[in-house]
Write a protein that holds these residues in place. Structure first.
Motif, short mmCIF file in Angstrom:
data_model
loop_
_atom_site.label_atom_id
_atom_site.label_comp_id
_atom_site.label_asym_id
_atom_site.label_seq_id
_atom_site.Cartn_x
_atom_site.Cartn_y
_atom_site.Cartn_z
N THR A 38 17.47 0.38 25.73
CA THR A 38 16.84 0.10 26.63
C THR A 38 17.10 0.56 28.01
OG1 THR A 38 15.47 -2.32 25.77
CG2 THR A 38 14.80 -0.93 27.60
N ARG A 41 18.24 4.15 26.48
CA ARG A 41 16.90 5.18 27.01
C ARG A 41 15.76 6.30 27.46
NH1 ARG A 41 14.51 9.13 25.75
NH2 ARG A 41 12.98 8.96 24.29
N ARG A 42 16.83 5.64 28.82
CA ARG A 42 15.66 6.63 29.67
C ARG A 42 17.29 7.39 30.19
NH1 ARG A 42 16.70 1.07 33.91
NH2 ARG A 42 15.15 -0.20 33.05
N GLY A 46 17.27 9.78 22.94
CA GLY A 46 17.07 8.83 21.60
C GLY A 46 18.30 8.20 21.78
N ALA A 48 19.59 4.27 19.40
CA ALA A 48 19.36 3.68 17.68
C ALA A 48 20.79 2.63 17.15
CB ALA A 48 19.76 4.30 16.34
N MET A 68 16.16 -1.39 15.62
CA MET A 68 15.72 -0.62 16.78
C MET A 68 16.13 1.17 16.99
SD MET A 68 15.03 0.59 19.89
CE MET A 68 15.92 -0.09 21.40
N ARG A 69 14.88 1.88 16.77
CA ARG A 69 15.23 3.24 17.52
C ARG A 69 14.08 3.28 18.38
NH1 ARG A 69 13.04 7.43 13.86
NH2 ARG A 69 11.80 6.83 13.16
N ALA A 70 14.32 4.71 19.21
CA ALA A 70 13.49 4.70 20.34
C ALA A 70 13.52 6.02 20.21
CB ALA A 70 13.83 4.16 21.49
N GLY A 71 12.64 6.91 21.04
CA GLY A 71 12.83 8.84 21.53
C GLY A 71 12.75 9.37 19.88
N GLU A 72 14.23 9.90 20.09
CA GLU A 72 14.44 11.13 19.02
C GLU A 72 15.43 10.56 18.22
OE1 GLU A 72 14.09 15.40 20.18
OE2 GLU A 72 13.55 14.68 22.27
N CYS A 75 16.36 8.44 11.03
CA CYS A 75 16.17 7.32 11.08
C CYS A 75 17.36 6.44 10.26
CB CYS A 75 15.12 7.26 9.72
SG CYS A 75 13.45 7.37 10.09
#
Length: 78
Positions: A38, A41-42, A46, A48, A68-72, A75
């Protein structure tokens, strides 16, 4: 033989239009890995988080499982 679970936080950066995996960080606790992702991610494109279980004394590991994954972030894997 004992089995352990580790959590890998994989950042991804965008360079010259390409998504490039950065250096992964390992954590023993799921909550620590999710918190780090988290925060990370800032400043990255991306991120993962993968759970990896295995037997370190034998260097036998199961396939990483995306939790969990966020942004670019892709998968699976980089």
């Amino acid at each position: 033989m004992f089995r352990v679970v580790r959590y890998s936080v994989q950042p991804y950066e965008r360079r010259r239009g390409q998504l490039i995996p950065g250096d992964a960080a390992l954590y023993r606790e799921r909550e620590d890995a999710l918190r780090a992702a988290t925060i990370m991610r800032r400043r990255v494109a991306g991120v993962a988080v993968y759970e990896v279980a295995g037997w370190p004394m034998q260097d036998l590991w199961r396939e990483p499982r995306l939790i969990m994954r966020a942004g670019e972030a892709p998968c699976q894997g980089g």
